[in-house]
Design a protein around this motif. Structure first.
Motif, short mmCIF file in Angstrom:
data_model
loop_
_atom_site.label_atom_id
_atom_site.label_comp_id
_atom_site.label_asym_id
_atom_site.label_seq_id
_atom_site.Cartn_x
_atom_site.Cartn_y
_atom_site.Cartn_z
N LYS A 144 15.97 13.75 26.08
CA LYS A 144 16.01 12.95 27.30
C LYS A 144 14.81 13.40 28.15
O LYS A 144 14.70 14.58 28.46
N ASP A 377 18.94 11.73 24.42
CA ASP A 377 19.42 10.35 24.36
C ASP A 377 20.29 10.32 23.09
O ASP A 377 19.80 10.11 21.99
N GLN A 397 17.59 -2.91 17.86
CA GLN A 397 17.67 -2.83 19.33
C GLN A 397 18.45 -4.02 19.89
O GLN A 397 19.30 -3.87 20.76
N PRO A 495 20.74 6.69 32.17
CA PRO A 495 20.95 5.54 33.06
C PRO A 495 20.72 4.24 32.29
O PRO A 495 19.77 4.14 31.51
N GLY A 496 21.62 3.29 32.47
CA GLY A 496 21.43 1.97 31.86
C GLY A 496 21.91 1.85 30.42
O GLY A 496 21.89 0.77 29.84
N LYS A 497 22.34 2.95 29.82
CA LYS A 497 22.79 2.87 28.42
C LYS A 497 24.18 2.24 28.39
O LYS A 497 25.01 2.54 29.26
N PRO A 498 24.46 1.36 27.41
CA PRO A 498 25.79 0.75 27.38
C PRO A 498 26.88 1.81 27.27
O PRO A 498 26.72 2.80 26.55
N ARG A 499 27.97 1.63 28.02
CA ARG A 499 29.08 2.58 27.99
C ARG A 499 30.03 2.20 26.86
O ARG A 499 30.91 1.37 27.02
#
Ligand code: NAP
Length: 536
Positions: A144, A377, A397, A495-499
């Motif tokens: 990260k 990441d 992606q 931040p912004g990564k799908p949960r």
């Protein structure tokens, strides 16, 4: 352009095992490795104090009984140098290096829809064509990239825990900052504390940690393990997480308090990471978890002298085990030293670098070395770095824009002949990851032999099987407490990564049943193609 049967990306534990196994069934196999050395995560994570938190006897290859007997581990939990030495020994012992291309970073992998083969390019313009593409890139290998404002100004040294330099870093007389208190920060803190003039640890989230209970492996223990190694491997395969032991089958709250605490005490002193498996429902039932969390908190408290520090270092906000607990060798006690300081960055955030150090909301602090131990990441970072294009030009992606989907964590619809080792949707980081990778590789070897015997060119997860598997992974996750806590299991580290809950929480034994069942049914859930038929 070199044409091969199998192209493997990544020369870590999984990639090398896959090379050995696929070569063993007669497939022309090559491994591409971005770095100039083999070893994957154990090549990169060279920070002081780095060691495995699964016992070495279990965190080692099981495919060769001879190797098992020959290799002598010196400690219960091996250090990074010893593990890297082992990997290099295996590479030489099984003559693996001749099929590993180092300094080769994959840039693209593109499916040729006529031949159903993969065209792979590297960043330096070389090309390969392969029938099967194996992604063995690791779940914690894309660092990260944390930065703070004005980082360029800083005149000291910045090091990331997972890209540690090969030469020794001299901390003597230095003022050192560690940002991050996950397993990496926790492992390096006591070691650097002993060497540096002053160490400041910047903590955002307090972490549960269990003592490693490390010790040298005596000749007697070595002999005893080797005498029954096969049984030990089978026990590991049949245990929920591949660590070789099964939890007490009772709920923690069914057990009288004295007995429960005695069990926790024994696990605390012996099991390391396996503490979470003291009772069957610590990660399933909030009340049971409360007993374990309270026990761990009390044990952490005993190690810290200063009450104010104790308050900051003891995790309060999340159930034990729902973020990955660390296994440490003196982490909390390091804060009793006069040269070690803790800064809670929730109270005093880091606002940026200065020429001589870091600026926090309350002060300017001078450092010679700043270490980012801010993690990875996780799960998808390395898989999504190259541009991988399947049917109709669909990229991985795009396919995973809302989170990773797969069948069995290995195969992805629209990406025939592409397989992921210990990827999202498989037990991976909720298990002894080396054992899990060996399970998958053996299963893939059988699949590839089946394809050869049946003249099948390509195999692909069906959309339905993929949908069902994702639903199953989610159902199992919903039975647990994992969803209560933002963690890298859920993609919360970026931040912004799908949960999406990424690992499979049904255990290695449960997962293997799915593998066996799929194979027994002629690889149900996977469609088989012949290249000519598709091309027609
Ligand atoms: P990690 O567990 O993800 O921890 C990263 C740490 O950095 C967390 O404390 C995190 O805080 C903090 N952090 C992240 N971004 C930050 C930011 N922008 N500013 C300040 N702090 C920030 O990473 P890791 O320690 O490298 O460990 C990752 C995994 O690798 C482990 O869970 C384990 O699976 C594996 N590992 C294993 C071993 C072993 O076998 N013994 C050793 C090392 C690593 P938040 O928690 O608030 O995000």
């Amino acid at each position: 352009m070199r044409t091969v049967d199998v192209l493997i990306v990544g020369a870590g534990f999984a990639g090398l095992r896959a090379l050995h196994t696929f070569r063993g069934i007669g497939l022309d196999t090559v491994v591409l490795e971005a770095d100039d050395a083999i070893g994957g995560v154990w090549n990169f994570n060279r920070y002081p104090g780095a060691r495995c938190d699964v016992e070495s006897f279990d965190y080692s290859y099981r495919f060769s009984p001879e190797l098992e007997q020959e290799w002598r581990w010196t400690e219960r939990y091996a250090t990074q140098p010893e593990i890297l030495k082992y990997i290099n020994h295996v590479a030489d012992r099984f003559d693996l290096r001749r099929d590993v291309e180092l300094n080769t970073r994959v840039q693209t992998a593109t499916l040729d829809e006529n031949s159903l083969r993969w065209r792979v390019t590297s960043t330096d313009g070389r090309e390969w064509e392969a029938e099967r593409l194996i992604l063995a890139v690791g779940q914690l290998s894309a660092p990260k990239n944390t930065t703070y404002p004005d980082q360029d100004q800083f005149e000291g040294r910045i090091i990331h825990s997972s890209r540690w330099p090969r030469e020794e870093v001299d901390f003597a007389g230095k003022r050192v900052a560690i940002i991050g208190t996950g397993s990496s920060g926790v492992q390096m803190t006591p070691v650097i504390a002993e060497q540096a003039a002053h160490l400041t640890v910047f903590q955002r989230t307090a972490n549960y940690s269990i003592p490693a209970a490390n010790s040298p492996v005596s000749d007697e223990e070595d002999r005893a393990v080797k005498a029954r190694y096969r049984e030990r491997r089978e026990a590991a395969r049949n245990s929920p997480s591949g660590l070789g032991f099964t939890p007490d089958s009772r709920s923690a709250i069914e057990v009288p308090e004295d007995e429960r605490n005695a069990a926790f005490e024994a696990a605390w002193n012996r099991l390391g990471f396996g503490f979470a498996l003291t009772f069957k429902d610590i990660l399933l039932n909030q009340e049971s978890n409360d007993t374990a969390s309270a026990f761990v908190r009390s044990k952490i408290a005993e190690q810290i002298v200063d009450p104010a520090l104790r308050k900051k270092l003891i995790p309060q906000d999340f159930p034990f085990g729902t973020r990955r607990p660390s296994v440490d060798s003196g982490y909390f006690k390091a804060f009793n030293r006069p040269n070690v300081e803790l800064v809670d960055i929730n109270e005093t955030p880091i606002t940026g670098f200065t020429r001589s150090g870091l600026r926090t909301a309350d002060a300017e602090r001078v450092f010679d070395i700043v270490i980012y131990a801010t993690g990875f990441d996780a799960f998808t970072g390395s898989l999504l770095k190259p541009v991988i294009s399947g049917r109709g030009g669909m990229t991985l992606q795009a396919k995973w824009a809302a989170g990773p989907v797969s069948f069995l964590g290995m195969a992805v619809n629209a990406f025939p002949n592409m397989f992921i080792i210990v990827g999202p949707g498989s037990p991976s980081l909720l298990s002894n990851v080396l054992l899990s990778s060996e399970e998958q590789i053996d299963w893939l070897a059988d699949l590839f032999a089946y394809c050869r015997d049946n003249r099948i060119d390509a195999v692909e997860a069906t959309a339905e099987a993929e949908r069902d598997w994702v639903a199953h992974v989610n159902e199992r996750a919903e039975e647990t407490l994992y969803l209560k806590t933002p963690s890298y299991y859920l993609g919360a580290e970026m931040p912004g990564k799908p949960r999406v809950f990424m690992p499979y929480s049904g255990g290695v034994r449960g997962y293997r049943r799915f593998l066996e069942d799929t194979a027994a049914k002629g690889y149900a859930g996977m469609s088989m193609h012949r290249a000519e038929a598709t091309a027609a």
